[in-house]
Design an enzyme around this catalytic site. Sequence first.
Site, PDB file in Angstrom:
ATOM      1  N   GLU A 187       0.777  -1.138   0.026  1.00  0.00           N
ATOM      2  CA  GLU A 187       0.151  -0.076  -0.083  1.00  0.00           C
ATOM      3  C   GLU A 187       0.661   1.188  -0.008  1.00  0.00           C
ATOM      4  O   GLU A 187       2.084   1.274   0.290  1.00  0.00           O
ATOM      5  CB  GLU A 187      -1.059   0.057   1.254  1.00  0.00           C
ATOM      6  CG  GLU A 187      -1.924  -1.054   1.117  1.00  0.00           C
ATOM      7  CD  GLU A 187      -2.984  -1.101   2.235  1.00  0.00           C
ATOM      8  OE1 GLU A 187      -3.374   0.125   2.717  1.00  0.00           O
ATOM      9  OE2 GLU A 187      -3.457  -2.057   2.368  1.00  0.00           O
ATOM     10  N   HIS A 222       1.447  -7.496   7.215  1.00  0.00           N
ATOM     11  CA  HIS A 222       0.889  -6.492   6.357  1.00  0.00           C
ATOM     12  C   HIS A 222       0.943  -4.863   7.047  1.00  0.00           C
ATOM     13  O   HIS A 222       0.728  -4.783   8.194  1.00  0.00           O
ATOM     14  CB  HIS A 222      -0.383  -6.747   5.977  1.00  0.00           C
ATOM     15  CG  HIS A 222      -1.136  -5.956   4.796  1.00  0.00           C
ATOM     16  ND1 HIS A 222      -2.165  -5.424   4.971  1.00  0.00           N
ATOM     17  CD2 HIS A 222      -0.487  -5.764   3.687  1.00  0.00           C
ATOM     18  CE1 HIS A 222      -2.534  -4.742   3.900  1.00  0.00           C
ATOM     19  NE2 HIS A 222      -1.401  -4.742   3.028  1.00  0.00           N
ATOM     20  N   HIS A 281       3.728 -19.572  14.063  1.00  0.00           N
ATOM     21  CA  HIS A 281       3.003 -20.263  13.063  1.00  0.00           C
ATOM     22  C   HIS A 281       1.566 -19.386  13.072  1.00  0.00           C
ATOM     23  O   HIS A 281       0.873 -19.463  14.042  1.00  0.00           O
ATOM     24  CB  HIS A 281       2.883 -21.713  13.407  1.00  0.00           C
ATOM     25  CG  HIS A 281       3.940 -22.274  13.556  1.00  0.00           C
ATOM     26  ND1 HIS A 281       4.864 -22.660  12.397  1.00  0.00           N
ATOM     27  CD2 HIS A 281       4.563 -22.884  14.370  1.00  0.00           C
ATOM     28  CE1 HIS A 281       6.075 -23.439  12.887  1.00  0.00           C
ATOM     29  NE2 HIS A 281       5.808 -23.627  14.250  1.00  0.00           N
ATOM     30  N   HIS A 301       0.021  -6.581  11.990  1.00  0.00           N
ATOM     31  CA  HIS A 301      -0.531  -5.628  11.217  1.00  0.00           C
ATOM     32  C   HIS A 301      -0.219  -4.399  11.282  1.00  0.00           C
ATOM     33  O   HIS A 301      -0.382  -3.967  12.542  1.00  0.00           O
ATOM     34  CB  HIS A 301      -2.205  -5.884  10.858  1.00  0.00           C
ATOM     35  CG  HIS A 301      -2.850  -5.393   9.829  1.00  0.00           C
ATOM     36  ND1 HIS A 301      -2.704  -4.186   9.166  1.00  0.00           N
ATOM     37  CD2 HIS A 301      -3.473  -6.350   8.788  1.00  0.00           C
ATOM     38  CE1 HIS A 301      -3.333  -4.242   7.972  1.00  0.00           C
ATOM     39  NE2 HIS A 301      -3.685  -5.487   7.597  1.00  0.00           N
TER      40      HIS A 301
END
Length: 183
Positions: free
Chosen positions: A47, A67, A84, A89
């Site tokens: 982004e 992300h 895992h 974010h």
Amino acid sequence: MQLQNPHKQRPKISEKAWISETAVIIGNVSIKDNVYVAHNAILRADEPGSSIIINDGCNVQDNVIVHALSHSEVFIDSNTSLAHGCIVHGPCEIGKGCFVGFGSVVFDCKIGDDSLVMHNSTVRQVIIPPGKVIPDGAAINKQNEVEYLDNITSELIEFKNSVIRANIELAHGYRSLEIETEN
């Protein structure tokens, strides 16, 4: 797989890191020395104005998603484990020597050095001081909840250090296999 993002930014990955062939790394991502990125991990800084920095000695285990939202950064400091299936974010900052457990979600927060987010927990919109433990399954999303968190124990320090050691050994081992295959 390493891909450029729509803003023509490509990942910058140390030659001393090991990245699984099935990992997907997109855009403005910086990965330092002795980092292990396992199978099916996804690191996306695609982004506008987003970035991800993974410092030395970290491990990003199977099926982890990292992300960064537009105009945000995910910063993972040295010797931190993302176990895992966790989701990190951005905006988010995780300090040195931390552990984020299986299936946990951390978003829009700052986690201090040597802290553990145990399995299936959520940490959002708070600042966690160094050396704290978020217990299994907890949801910490109000700053006043942080004062009730336990301090890290010597057993948990050894646990997180053993995870780091094991994954640095994996990074070295997989890199050695690649060198043998090339020769």
